[in-house]
Design an enzyme around this catalytic site. Structure first.
Site, short mmCIF file in Angstrom:
data_model
loop_
_atom_site.label_atom_id
_atom_site.label_comp_id
_atom_site.label_asym_id
_atom_site.label_seq_id
_atom_site.Cartn_x
_atom_site.Cartn_y
_atom_site.Cartn_z
CB THR A 113 -10.68 33.88 45.44
OG1 THR A 113 -11.82 34.52 45.65
CG2 THR A 113 -10.39 32.81 46.35
N GLY A 114 -8.40 34.36 42.85
CA GLY A 114 -7.21 33.76 42.22
C GLY A 114 -6.04 34.23 42.68
CD GLU A 117 -9.62 24.37 34.20
OE1 GLU A 117 -10.48 25.17 34.44
OE2 GLU A 117 -9.40 23.38 34.82
CB CYS A 151 -16.54 32.33 33.76
SG CYS A 151 -16.39 30.53 32.87
N GLY A 201 -12.52 30.44 39.85
CA GLY A 201 -13.10 31.37 40.78
C GLY A 201 -13.00 32.81 40.33
CB SER A 202 -13.78 35.70 42.01
OG SER A 202 -13.11 35.56 43.13
CB THR A 203 -10.12 38.34 38.99
OG1 THR A 203 -10.55 37.89 38.05
CG2 THR A 203 -8.68 39.01 38.84
P1 NAD Z 1 -14.76 32.81 44.44
O1 NAD Z 1 -13.36 33.11 43.93
O2 NAD Z 1 -15.52 33.46 45.59
O3 NAD Z 1 -14.56 30.99 45.35
C1 NAD Z 1 -14.29 30.11 44.31
C2 NAD Z 1 -13.51 29.02 45.25
O4 NAD Z 1 -12.52 29.37 46.06
C3 NAD Z 1 -14.61 28.44 46.27
O5 NAD Z 1 -14.40 27.22 46.20
C4 NAD Z 1 -14.17 29.01 47.42
O6 NAD Z 1 -14.61 28.51 48.83
C5 NAD Z 1 -12.54 29.14 47.19
N1 NAD Z 1 -12.04 30.03 48.28
C6 NAD Z 1 -12.41 31.16 48.57
N2 NAD Z 1 -11.36 31.73 49.10
C7 NAD Z 1 -10.25 31.11 49.18
C8 NAD Z 1 -8.75 31.25 49.41
N3 NAD Z 1 -8.43 32.20 50.03
N4 NAD Z 1 -8.05 30.32 49.05
C9 NAD Z 1 -8.38 29.13 48.16
N5 NAD Z 1 -9.65 28.96 47.90
C10 NAD Z 1 -10.38 30.09 48.45
O7 NAD Z 1 -15.83 32.58 43.29
P2 NAD Z 1 -17.17 32.17 43.20
O8 NAD Z 1 -18.02 33.49 43.64
O9 NAD Z 1 -17.62 30.84 43.87
O10 NAD Z 1 -17.43 32.04 41.55
C11 NAD Z 1 -17.78 33.09 40.77
C12 NAD Z 1 -16.49 33.55 40.15
O11 NAD Z 1 -15.93 32.31 39.29
C13 NAD Z 1 -16.58 34.58 38.91
O12 NAD Z 1 -16.09 35.51 38.75
C14 NAD Z 1 -16.80 33.80 37.65
O13 NAD Z 1 -16.35 34.53 36.73
C15 NAD Z 1 -15.61 32.82 38.24
N6 NAD Z 1 -15.60 31.67 37.19
C16 NAD Z 1 -14.48 31.41 36.21
C17 NAD Z 1 -14.55 30.39 35.20
C18 NAD Z 1 -13.44 30.42 34.25
O14 NAD Z 1 -13.32 29.06 33.81
N7 NAD Z 1 -12.78 31.17 34.15
C19 NAD Z 1 -15.61 29.57 35.40
C20 NAD Z 1 -16.67 29.59 36.31
C21 NAD Z 1 -16.51 30.66 37.07
#
Ligand code: NAD
Length: 469
Positions: free
Chosen positions: A223-224, A449, A275, A219-221
């Site tokens: 949230t990470g 991964e 991504c 997901g996004s940095t």
């Molecule tokens: P996001 O971070 O908003 O959400 C990702 C997931 O995390 C969702 O399932 C969301 O419900 C969950 N989430 C939200 N808050 C949380 C928390 N506090 N604790 C645990 N889980 C939580 O990301 P998004 O908008 O769904 O996806 C887009 C982002 O993902 C972009 O930044 C993209 O670059 C990134 N992405 C990265 C890769 C990679 O492999 N590096 C691949 C695909 C997407």
């Protein structure tokens, strides 16, 4: 309206509450997913924990057979998966079909992957082996851009290693994951794969929970960072695949006509919501105008529409929030003097459509260059020297992927070696395989991964001292 159900302990589970799922091509709600309660999450956790004890001691050959069956189940229901994926995510049906095939390919690859045994010491009296144990329950948290493929990246190696999985997809795209739980529960022992859905409150409930021993997050940095902080409290393993801002550096010995289609589609496929899409293109000053024209021609020719129409090449963005981000970035570049060569606005009508956009004469510190746009708007930047291009390509906190395009392969490889990112490509971009380790440098991630390294991240080392007499 179709109601999709969770998979908990091998059974289909509804909940009192539901969340609406919107078709991004129409903006209309077309299905619902369960809003998982704390009680149902607890049931999923205890099921995964108890199933893991048995799964960990199940013969590896049986686990491999289960992964083959998962691949088969995906292929058998490929049309159903692809339709649901297009309707909830927005991508063209052809791309959805490719995603289903790729997800099946990931299961098939890990079913056969060789796992080398390591002997760290051997003499007449003693053999010391490095063995690998599963971690326990793995929580897999996925985003909305490739909801099926990214789930497979996590589930296949986790199960092979003897872990069980709780999958939580994005609330924007819960349905393919729910369908995956339903179809795979026919071929997996109960409790080995639980699928739960809910709004953004559900993620923290999972990362805070004592049972999972690993969080595999994409997901996004932003949230990470929250996931890592939360996982620290119970000292879980974490793998974080986060945002990217990939640069493509095109060298001056390249024929622009020969590479433009590849460059364009590596930037715009899935509407830029990948991504490792190209998110910035650096071209030599002398060819800048030619590249801008070529990119604009491709953007103007791309067929934008509902992903279910066979002629569609670019669907809508997945959600209103993401379209607003792209729109804001383009507007702010424009206000700061950038030239929007084509596109530059939302497309009128229902759905979250945005015109494919090419931006140039844009500053390095503009949001659309320095941050991740994650949408169909691409900045074309001109450079004087290759060293300067490399420095600017490396000049953001991101480090997911990057590419260098050149006819002199030696020269291109040298530049690619200087890219500060997890995947560096020459004359291609976004080349991924279950075999290739995939990771992010800097704020694009932690851990790996795919490939053997990805598999090993679902295990912990056990050093075995085995006396011979
Ligand atoms: P996001 O971070 O908003 O959400 C990702 C997931 O995390 C969702 O399932 C969301 O419900 C969950 N989430 C939200 N808050 C949380 C928390 N506090 N604790 C645990 N889980 C939580 O990301 P998004 O908008 O769904 O996806 C887009 C982002 O993902 C972009 O930044 C993209 O670059 C990134 N992405 C990265 C890769 C990679 O492999 N590096 C691949 C695909 C997407």
């Amino acid at each position: 309206m179709t109601e999709y159900l969770m998979t908990i302990d091998g059974e289909q589970a509804a909940s009192n509450g539901t969340l609406d799922v919107v078709n991004p091509a129409t903006g209309e709600v077309f299905a619902t997913a369960p809003e998982c309660t704390a009680e149902l999450l607890e049931a999923a956790m205890t099921s995964a924990e108890s199933a893991q004890r048995t799964w960990a001691v199940t013969e590896e050959s049986v686990r491999r057979q289960a992964l083959r069956a998962c691949a088969g189940a995906l292929i058998e229901s490929a049309a159903e998966f692809a339709n649901v994926l297009t309707t909830e995510q927005g991508k063209p049906l052809k791309d959805a079909e490719n995603e289903v095939r790729a997800a099946a390919g990931w299961f098939a690859y890990f079913a056969e992957m060789e796992i080398p045994q390591e002997v760290v010491h051997e003499d007449d009296d003693l053999r010391v082996e490095l063995s690998r144990r599963p971690l326990g329950v793995v929580a897999a948290i996925t985003p909305w851009n490739y909801p099926l493929l990214l789930a497979a990246w996590k589930i296949a190696p986790a199960l092979l290693a003897g872990n069980t999985v709780i999958l939580k997809p994005s609330p924007y795209t819960p349905l393919t994951a729910l369908l995956l739980g339903t179809r795979l529960s026919a071929v997996l022992p109960k409790g080995t794969l639980n699928v739960v859905t809910g709004s953004d409150v559900l993620g923290p409930l999972i990362t805070e929970h004592a049972i999972p021993r690993k969080i595999s997050f994409t997901g996004s940095t932003a949230t990470g960072r929250r996931v890592a902080a939360s996982a620290a409290k119970t000292l879980k393993h974490v793998t974080l695949e986060l945002g990217g801002n990939d640069a493509a550096i095109v060298l001056d010995d390249v024929d622009p006509e020969a590479v433009i289609d590849q460059l364009f589609w590596a930037s715009f496929a899935n509407n830029g919501q990948t991504c490792v899409a190209i998110k910035r293109v650096y071209v030599p000053e002398s060819r800048h105008e030619q590249y801008v024209d070529l990119f604009a021609n491709r953007a103007n020719a791309a067929v934008v529409g509902d992903g279910s129409a066979p002629e569609t090449q670019l669907g809508p963005l997945n959600n209103q929030m993401q379209r607003d981000i792209v729109s804001r970035m383009v507007e702010s570049a424009r206000e700061d003097g950038a030239q929007v060569v084509t596109g530059g606005s939302a497309i009128d009508g229902p759905g979250y459509f945005y015109a494919p956009t090419i931006v140039t004469n844009v500053k390095d510190d503009a949001d659309i260059v320095a941050n991740e746009q994650f949408g169909p708007a691409l900045p074309i930047l001109s450079y004087g020297t290759v060293d300067e291009a490399l420095q600017r390509a490396n000049g953001t906190p991101f480090g997911l992927g990057g590419s260098v395009w050149g006819t002199d392969l030696g020269a291109a490889q040298k530049v690619a070696a200087g890219l500060e990112c997890g995947s560096a490509w020459v004359n291609t971009h976004m080349a991924l395989s279950p075999k290739y380790p995939f990771s992010g440098a800097k704020t694009s991630g932690l851990g790996v991964e795919n490939g053997l390294l990805g598999y090993l991240s679902f295990t912990e080392a056990q050093t075995r001292h085995l006396p011979k007499n």
